[in-house]
Design a protein around this motif. Structure first.
Motif, short mmCIF file in Angstrom:
data_model
loop_
_atom_site.label_atom_id
_atom_site.label_comp_id
_atom_site.label_asym_id
_atom_site.label_seq_id
_atom_site.Cartn_x
_atom_site.Cartn_y
_atom_site.Cartn_z
N PHE A 54 45.60 -10.07 2.29
CA PHE A 54 45.53 -9.55 3.66
C PHE A 54 46.82 -9.79 4.43
CE2 PHE A 54 41.16 -11.29 2.88
CZ PHE A 54 40.60 -10.06 2.57
N SER A 55 47.77 -10.47 3.81
CA SER A 55 48.99 -10.88 4.52
C SER A 55 49.76 -9.69 5.04
CB SER A 55 49.88 -11.71 3.58
OG SER A 55 51.12 -11.95 4.21
N ARG A 56 50.28 -9.82 6.25
CA ARG A 56 51.10 -8.76 6.83
C ARG A 56 52.42 -8.62 6.09
NH1 ARG A 56 50.02 -8.70 13.34
NH2 ARG A 56 47.92 -7.93 13.11
N ASN A 57 52.78 -9.63 5.29
CA ASN A 57 54.04 -9.57 4.54
C ASN A 57 53.93 -8.72 3.28
OD1 ASN A 57 55.15 -11.34 6.41
ND2 ASN A 57 54.48 -13.13 5.27
N LYS A 58 52.70 -8.43 2.85
CA LYS A 58 52.51 -7.62 1.65
C LYS A 58 52.94 -6.18 1.96
CE LYS A 58 50.32 -10.84 -0.72
NZ LYS A 58 50.91 -11.47 -1.87
N LEU A 59 53.63 -5.56 1.01
CA LEU A 59 54.09 -4.18 1.22
C LEU A 59 52.92 -3.20 1.25
CD1 LEU A 59 57.25 -4.19 -1.08
CD2 LEU A 59 57.17 -4.27 1.42
N SER A 60 51.94 -3.44 0.40
CA SER A 60 50.78 -2.53 0.39
C SER A 60 49.49 -3.34 0.36
CB SER A 60 50.84 -1.60 -0.82
OG SER A 60 50.94 -2.36 -1.99
N PRO A 61 49.04 -3.78 1.54
CA PRO A 61 47.80 -4.57 1.57
C PRO A 61 46.64 -3.75 1.02
CG PRO A 61 48.40 -3.83 3.77
CD PRO A 61 49.54 -3.46 2.87
N ILE A 62 45.83 -4.41 0.22
CA ILE A 62 44.72 -3.70 -0.41
C ILE A 62 43.58 -3.48 0.58
CG2 ILE A 62 42.95 -3.90 -2.22
CD1 ILE A 62 45.09 -5.39 -3.86
N SER A 63 43.24 -4.50 1.34
CA SER A 63 42.07 -4.43 2.22
C SER A 63 42.36 -5.06 3.56
CB SER A 63 40.90 -5.17 1.58
OG SER A 63 40.65 -4.70 0.29
N LEU A 64 41.43 -4.86 4.48
CA LEU A 64 41.48 -5.49 5.80
C LEU A 64 40.47 -6.62 5.84
CD1 LEU A 64 41.51 -2.22 7.95
CD2 LEU A 64 43.48 -3.63 7.37
N PHE A 65 40.69 -7.55 6.74
CA PHE A 65 39.79 -8.69 6.89
C PHE A 65 39.20 -8.66 8.29
CE2 PHE A 65 38.66 -13.08 7.84
CZ PHE A 65 38.05 -13.48 6.65
N CYS A 66 37.87 -8.71 8.39
CA CYS A 66 37.20 -8.69 9.70
C CYS A 66 37.46 -9.99 10.44
CB CYS A 66 35.70 -8.51 9.55
SG CYS A 66 35.19 -6.80 9.49
N GLU A 67 37.97 -9.86 11.65
CA GLU A 67 38.25 -11.06 12.45
C GLU A 67 36.99 -11.65 13.07
OE1 GLU A 67 39.92 -9.05 16.51
OE2 GLU A 67 41.15 -8.77 14.72
N ASP A 68 35.89 -10.91 13.01
CA ASP A 68 34.62 -11.43 13.53
C ASP A 68 33.70 -11.79 12.35
OD1 ASP A 68 34.84 -8.68 13.14
OD2 ASP A 68 33.24 -8.16 14.52
N ILE A 116 44.76 -14.33 12.79
CA ILE A 116 44.79 -12.88 12.95
C ILE A 116 46.23 -12.37 12.92
CG2 ILE A 116 44.30 -10.97 14.56
CD1 ILE A 116 41.85 -12.67 15.51
N ASP A 117 47.15 -13.11 13.53
CA ASP A 117 48.56 -12.70 13.57
C ASP A 117 49.21 -12.65 12.19
OD1 ASP A 117 48.41 -12.45 16.30
OD2 ASP A 117 49.31 -14.40 16.73
N LYS A 118 48.64 -13.37 11.21
CA LYS A 118 49.24 -13.43 9.87
C LYS A 118 48.64 -12.42 8.89
CE LYS A 118 48.72 -18.03 9.50
NZ LYS A 118 48.72 -19.36 8.90
N ILE A 119 47.54 -11.77 9.28
CA ILE A 119 46.84 -10.90 8.33
C ILE A 119 46.66 -9.49 8.88
CG2 ILE A 119 45.59 -12.82 7.25
CD1 ILE A 119 43.13 -12.00 8.92
N ASN A 120 46.33 -8.58 7.99
CA ASN A 120 45.93 -7.23 8.38
C ASN A 120 44.44 -7.29 8.66
OD1 ASN A 120 48.34 -5.41 8.01
ND2 ASN A 120 48.31 -6.51 6.06
N SER A 121 44.11 -7.29 9.94
CA SER A 121 42.71 -7.51 10.33
C SER A 121 42.09 -6.26 10.93
CB SER A 121 42.63 -8.66 11.33
OG SER A 121 43.30 -8.32 12.52
N THR A 122 40.79 -6.33 11.06
CA THR A 122 40.01 -5.27 11.68
C THR A 122 38.81 -5.91 12.35
OG1 THR A 122 38.94 -3.12 11.27
CG2 THR A 122 38.62 -4.82 9.60
#
Length: 202
Positions: free
Chosen positions: A46-60, A126-132
């Protein structure tokens, strides 16, 4: 005399309130620590540093209910609803020949059914990951557009707050998706995954 009793009562009330606030902060810190541990130790991308994140992570995070079977007849036990875990499964889970939760944890585990229904992870995660959010993903599902996200349950804790159980569900549409259960222990002040297993697969 009445004033003295009132002052003592007020001080006791403040002391209890302070204790509740402190234990609430400890629980919040533990929940966020568990989220970070599972993302890191389970190598979730989920890392924002990944070039092609596979999935999103729910912040709730959502609540998981501790299910208490009504029947002791093992042949007629109804299936457990989604986002529920049986108290028997928790208490009978063995990791390396030892029971993970003790019998003295049982009432504390069940009492967590009265806890909060949702929990938002802290902003620094949340700031470190691709979240939803689940609401955004629900709209995608309803509109039949592509979705791929993970949603974690709020951990349930042992009475001494050194052991936890959490589930992580992956939803990616159609016949794509699965769920995992994690058992974690707090060792030297840090959460560690002790065991995990699949709970469902689509």
């Amino acid at each position: 005399m009445k004033n003295t009793i009132l002052i003592i009562s007020f001080l006791m009330f403040l002391s209890c309130k302070e204790k509740d606030n402190k234990s609430s902060l400890v629980k919040i810190k533990n929940i966020n620590g568990i989220v970070e541990t599972i993302i890191d130790q389970d190598s979730l991308k989920f890392s924002r540093n990944k070039l092609s994140p596979i999935s999103l992570f729910c912040e709730d995070l959502i609540k998981i209910n501790i299910h208490i079977p009504e029947s002791t007849d093992k042949q007629n036990i109804p299936s457990i609803p989604f986002n529920n875990v049986s108290i028997n499964d928790l208490l009978n889970s063995k990791i390396e020949r030892d029971f993970f939760f003790s019998k003295s944890d049982s009432s504390y585990l069940v009492s967590q059914n009265l806890g909060q229904k949702e929990f938002k992870i802290e902003q620094k995660i949340i700031d470190k990951i691709n979240s939803t959010t689940f609401e955004k993903e629900k709209v995608k599902q309803e509109n039949r557009t592509k979705y791929d996200f993970y949603q974690m349950t709020i951990p349930v804790f042992s009475k001494d707050m050194t052991k936890a159980y959490v589930e992580l569900n992956h939803f990616c549409g159609g016949l794509c998706g699965d769920g995992k259960a994690f058992f974690l222990s707090k060792i030297n002040g840090k959460w560690r995954i002790i065991n995990k297993h699949r709970t469902w697969v689509s």
